[in-house]
Design a protein around this motif. Structure first.
Motif, short mmCIF file in Angstrom:
data_model
loop_
_atom_site.label_atom_id
_atom_site.label_comp_id
_atom_site.label_asym_id
_atom_site.label_seq_id
_atom_site.Cartn_x
_atom_site.Cartn_y
_atom_site.Cartn_z
N GLY A 111 25.84 4.77 -16.96
CA GLY A 111 27.25 5.05 -17.19
C GLY A 111 27.54 5.34 -18.65
O GLY A 111 26.62 5.53 -19.46
N ARG A 112 28.81 5.38 -19.00
CA ARG A 112 29.25 5.67 -20.36
C ARG A 112 30.20 4.57 -20.82
O ARG A 112 31.06 4.14 -20.05
CB ARG A 112 29.95 7.03 -20.43
CG ARG A 112 29.06 8.22 -20.12
CD ARG A 112 29.87 9.46 -19.81
NE ARG A 112 30.82 9.23 -18.71
CZ ARG A 112 30.47 9.22 -17.43
NH1 ARG A 112 29.22 9.43 -17.08
NH2 ARG A 112 31.37 8.98 -16.50
N SER A 113 30.06 4.17 -22.06
CA SER A 113 30.90 3.12 -22.63
C SER A 113 31.51 3.60 -23.94
O SER A 113 30.80 4.17 -24.78
CB SER A 113 30.07 1.86 -22.87
OG SER A 113 30.80 0.91 -23.63
N TRP A 114 32.80 3.35 -24.10
CA TRP A 114 33.50 3.64 -25.36
C TRP A 114 34.39 2.45 -25.68
O TRP A 114 35.09 1.93 -24.80
CB TRP A 114 34.35 4.90 -25.22
CG TRP A 114 35.08 5.28 -26.48
CD1 TRP A 114 34.61 6.05 -27.51
CD2 TRP A 114 36.44 4.92 -26.84
NE1 TRP A 114 35.59 6.19 -28.49
CE2 TRP A 114 36.71 5.50 -28.09
CE3 TRP A 114 37.42 4.16 -26.22
CZ2 TRP A 114 37.94 5.34 -28.73
CZ3 TRP A 114 38.65 3.99 -26.85
CH2 TRP A 114 38.90 4.59 -28.10
N TYR A 115 34.37 2.02 -26.94
CA TYR A 115 35.14 0.85 -27.34
C TYR A 115 35.85 1.12 -28.67
O TYR A 115 35.29 1.74 -29.58
CB TYR A 115 34.23 -0.37 -27.51
CG TYR A 115 34.95 -1.57 -28.11
CD1 TYR A 115 35.72 -2.41 -27.32
CD2 TYR A 115 34.88 -1.82 -29.49
CE1 TYR A 115 36.41 -3.48 -27.88
CE2 TYR A 115 35.56 -2.89 -30.05
CZ TYR A 115 36.33 -3.72 -29.24
OH TYR A 115 37.01 -4.78 -29.80
N ILE A 119 29.12 1.18 -12.78
CA ILE A 119 28.60 1.71 -14.04
C ILE A 119 27.23 2.34 -13.84
O ILE A 119 26.98 3.48 -14.29
CB ILE A 119 28.53 0.60 -15.11
CG1 ILE A 119 29.95 0.13 -15.50
CG2 ILE A 119 27.77 1.09 -16.35
CD1 ILE A 119 30.81 1.19 -16.16
N THR A 120 26.33 1.66 -13.15
CA THR A 120 25.00 2.22 -12.95
C THR A 120 25.05 3.46 -12.07
O THR A 120 24.11 4.27 -12.07
CB THR A 120 24.04 1.18 -12.35
OG1 THR A 120 24.55 0.71 -11.08
CG2 THR A 120 23.87 0.00 -13.27
N GLY A 121 26.13 3.63 -11.33
CA GLY A 121 26.33 4.83 -10.52
C GLY A 121 26.95 5.98 -11.29
O GLY A 121 27.28 7.00 -10.70
N GLY A 122 27.11 5.83 -12.60
CA GLY A 122 27.64 6.91 -13.43
C GLY A 122 29.07 6.76 -13.86
O GLY A 122 29.66 7.70 -14.40
N ASP A 170 19.21 7.34 -18.19
CA ASP A 170 20.52 6.91 -18.68
C ASP A 170 21.03 7.78 -19.82
O ASP A 170 21.86 7.39 -20.61
CB ASP A 170 20.50 5.45 -19.10
CG ASP A 170 19.52 5.16 -20.22
OD1 ASP A 170 18.82 6.10 -20.68
OD2 ASP A 170 19.43 3.99 -20.64
N GLY A 171 20.52 9.02 -19.90
CA GLY A 171 21.03 9.95 -20.89
C GLY A 171 20.47 9.69 -22.27
O GLY A 171 19.45 9.02 -22.45
N GLY A 172 21.13 10.27 -23.27
CA GLY A 172 20.66 10.11 -24.64
C GLY A 172 19.41 10.92 -24.89
O GLY A 172 19.32 12.09 -24.55
N VAL A 173 18.40 10.29 -25.47
CA VAL A 173 17.14 10.95 -25.78
C VAL A 173 16.03 10.28 -24.98
O VAL A 173 15.85 9.07 -25.05
CB VAL A 173 16.82 10.87 -27.29
CG1 VAL A 173 15.45 11.48 -27.58
CG2 VAL A 173 17.90 11.57 -28.10
N ASP A 174 15.30 11.07 -24.22
CA ASP A 174 14.11 10.60 -23.51
C ASP A 174 12.89 11.20 -24.19
O ASP A 174 12.72 12.42 -24.23
CB ASP A 174 14.14 11.02 -22.04
CG ASP A 174 15.21 10.32 -21.24
OD1 ASP A 174 15.67 9.26 -21.69
OD2 ASP A 174 15.61 10.84 -20.18
#
Length: 393
Positions: A211-215, A105-108, A354-358
């Protein structure tokens, strides 16, 4: 861009329902479907695997299905763009396997959790953060109304605003809204046994530690996996998790407080000239990142390093840079300033993006040019920014 995504997703869903060939936009990729159970075992597991294999056949990706936790090694996981925890329950991975999955996960890598994935690995904090919320209880299977909050995400763009369906409806120990982007909620007034009140998320997504998570909490019944809307919901979530389609999951619906600007600090970059190391194609030019439109983006070629630079027009005192990443983002990058566009000084650096907003603040520095210089992508795709905002005086 959001409207384009919605239209493409709707067309794609229509073709799934008709059995027509899917859009050929996605690169080939592999998915691992993991359905080991150490607690309750759902009868729908075979139906879920069949559905995912069917989606793979229809849409040009590959599914490997297993209940062998031995598949969770660093070398083996490296071949997959996403791992689906399909109706898993209980403690399904040992410490070594957990470490390998964390590295993945931490590797993308991408994670998809379906229904009882929230009833899994209660004593593993990393997984708890990844799935977003743990199972608490559920009433009897019954009909309920799902209210779709995000009508642009690939997993929900095809759905009506109110989606009526029959399923087993989970209550969760915590509300995931504070750490995830909620896609859909349950309307507890439409069924019996809900315990979370007016805000009852049932599907969500997030950028998580690289990484990316969807649930989705739906998918208890075998019938779910033959429903066109649910299949498209699942497939859209899988595409997002695999990183082959964007989804705005990097921030929560409750805005994270941003630093209060000092008096006189204003946005300097809006509409200013931009230069870039490359562009993915003519639709994703650098000027998109400073146009104030969160639906247009700059995207680079699929290689490292890459950069985007904005010319402020004159020397200014720069003290803040805000980056709104698309699904493809920089794991490692620098924010640099320059007086002449030739000699650059580092103002900020990270190797754990980790993406999103920085939203980055730093000691005010005199500069005419500001550059974001990426040295390591978090996905196989390029660096991709919805917006680059530079603030100062």
């Amino acid at each position: 861009m959001r409207n384009v995504i919605a239209v493409v997703t709707a067309l794609f869903v229509a073709m799934i329902g008709l059995g027509a060939p899917a859009l050929a936009a996605d690169p080939a990729y592999k998915v691992l479907v993991f359905s080991k159970t150490a607690g309750f075992r759902h009868d729908a597991i075979p139906a879920g695997i069949t559905a995912l294999r069917g989606l793979a056949t229809e849409n040009g990706f590959t599914v490997d299905a297993t209940e062998d936790a031995g598949a969770f090694t660093t070398a083996n996981l490296a071949q997959y763009r996403a791992v689906v925890f399909l109706l898993t329950t209980g403690d399904v991975l040992n410490a070594t396997q957990q470490t390998a999955f964390e590295s993945y996960i931490t590797g993308g890598g991408g994670y998809v959790g379906v229904h009882a994935a929230a009833d899994t690995e209660y004593d593993w904090p990393f997984y708890g953060g990844l799935v977003g919320a743990y199972f608490a209880s559920h009433p009897a299977i019954q009909q309920a109304t799902v209210r779709v909050e995000d009508r642009t995400h690939p997993s929900t763009a095809h759905l009506p605003a109110t989606w009526v369906r029959t399923d087993e409806l989970y209550n969760y120990r915590t509300n995931p809204r504070s750490t995830a982007h909620v896609l859909a909620t349950l309307d507890e007034s439409t069924y019996s046994g809900g315990s979370m009140g007016a805000d009852h998320p049932i599907s969500w997504c997030k950028a998580y530690q690289g990484g990316r998570s969807w649930y989705t909490g739906l998918g208890h019944t075998s019938a779910s996996y033959t429903e066109p809307n649910f299949r498209a919901h699942l497939y859209g979530g899988l595409r997002y998790a695999a990183g082959v389609v964007p989804g705005e999951c990097g921030t929560t619906p409750t805005p994270t407080p941003t630093p209060t600007p000092s008096p006189g600090v204003v946005l300097l970059s809006s509409g200013r000239p931009v230069t870039t190391s490359s562009t993915e194609n003519g639709a994703f030019v650098g000027n998109n990142a400073v146009d104030g439109n969160g639906g247009t983006r700059w995207s680079s070629a699929f290689s490292d390093p890459q950069w985007i630079s904005v010319d402020l027009g004159s020397a200014r005192q720069v003290s803040r840079v805000k980056l709104q990443w698309e699904a493809a983002y920089g794991r490692a990058y620098r924010i640099e300033t320059s007086a002449d566009g030739t000699t650059w000084t580092q103002a900020h650096a990270t190797t754990a993006g980790d993406g999103g907003v920085d939203d980055v603040t730093f000691t005010a520095t005199g500069a005419r040019y500001v550059r974001v210089y990426g040295t390591q992508r978090a996905t196989p795709y390029g660096y991709s920014l919805w917006e680059l905002e530079v603030y100062g005086r």
